[in-house]
Write a protein that holds these residues in place. Structure first.
Motif, short mmCIF file in Angstrom:
data_model
loop_
_atom_site.label_atom_id
_atom_site.label_comp_id
_atom_site.label_asym_id
_atom_site.label_seq_id
_atom_site.Cartn_x
_atom_site.Cartn_y
_atom_site.Cartn_z
N LEU A 153 0.86 -1.18 0.00
CA LEU A 153 0.00 0.00 0.00
C LEU A 153 0.89 1.23 0.00
O LEU A 153 1.82 1.32 0.81
N VAL A 202 -1.92 -1.42 -3.96
CA VAL A 202 -3.02 -0.46 -3.81
C VAL A 202 -2.42 0.93 -3.67
O VAL A 202 -1.62 1.18 -2.76
N VAL A 220 -8.20 -4.55 0.06
CA VAL A 220 -6.97 -5.24 0.44
C VAL A 220 -7.22 -6.74 0.62
O VAL A 220 -6.44 -7.56 0.14
#
Length: 234
Positions: A56, A86, A122
């Motif tokens: 992330l 992400v 996620v």
């Protein structure tokens, strides 16, 4: 060689303290080990020797910096080049960052995304990444030529995206089927729909059977499956 935790490995980079704490609080119940590094050579260093399931990052302001980051994360020498990625962006820049989906980025979320949105984004990537060895009875039902055929088989491994099934009743790739997975200690099986994704190679895999991809099941059964896999990871 460094032993790898059975927990999901998630890398955070570029976030301020408040943003990082919010993400950690959202994902902590789901068997996650967090690693946080700043924007500098630490990022390229850690991805060159450690494998992560999901990465992330807070999208940088400049396009060339974003491209450079993706080159580091997806480079041939990066252990985590196949990780789910992400990108979190300012809400006004989400559309710009989405142009990189499929070119290194898997998901784009606004920084003010709800905790539910963050969790589902996620976990959907973690679900695909993790397969757990699990031998459990599974009943497969297939309708062919207007006749319903039922086979009693066993899973070899399982994830949120599918299962490897040991079964002598081989089906063509693409065949739709319904399944009922029996979980020890639970009265009701996990039920859903799947399709045959592949037929196994018995010489290489030492399993005669099929790989099936999940297509549909109710949210209740999806939650039960996720809980089962979390227990397997602990």
């Amino acid at each position: 060689m460094e032993s790898r935790s059975h927990n999901h490995q998630v890398l955070l980079t570029g976030f301020d303290d408040q943003e990082a704490v919010r993400i950690v609080a959202t994902l902590s119940p789901f068997g996650v080990d967090f690693h946080r590094v700043p924007w500098n050579e630490s990022l390229s260093g850690i991805v060159s020797y450690r494998e992560f399931d999901v990465i992330l990052f807070r999208c940088p302001a400049r396009s060339r910096d974003l491209i450079r980051i993706l080159e580091v994360l997806r480079g041939d020498d990066a252990f985590s080049r196949h990780a789910g990625i992400v990108a979190f962006a300012d809400p006004l820049r989400v559309g710009w960052v989405q142009r990189h989906v499929g070119r290194g980025v898997n998901r784009v979320l606004p920084l003010d995304a709800s905790t539910d949105t963050i969790r589902e984004a996620v976990l959907s990537l973690l679900d695909v990444a993790r397969r757990f060895p699990l031998r459990a009875p599974v009943q497969l039902s297939v309708e062919r030529d207007d006749q319903l055929t039922t086979a009693h088989c066993n899973t070899e491994n399982l994830s949120m995206s599918g299962m490897l099934v040991s079964c002598s009743h081989l089906l063509p790739v693409g065949s739709p089927l319904e399944f009922a997975l029996t979980i020890p200690g639970e009265e009701q099986p996990i039920r859903g729909k799947a399709k045959v994704a592949r037929v196994t190679d018995p010489k290489r895999e030492r399993v005669l059977g099929i790989g099936a991809s999940f297509v549909e099941f109710s949210e209740n059964h999806r939650t039960r499956l996720r809980s089962l896999l979390i227990r397997q990871a602990s």
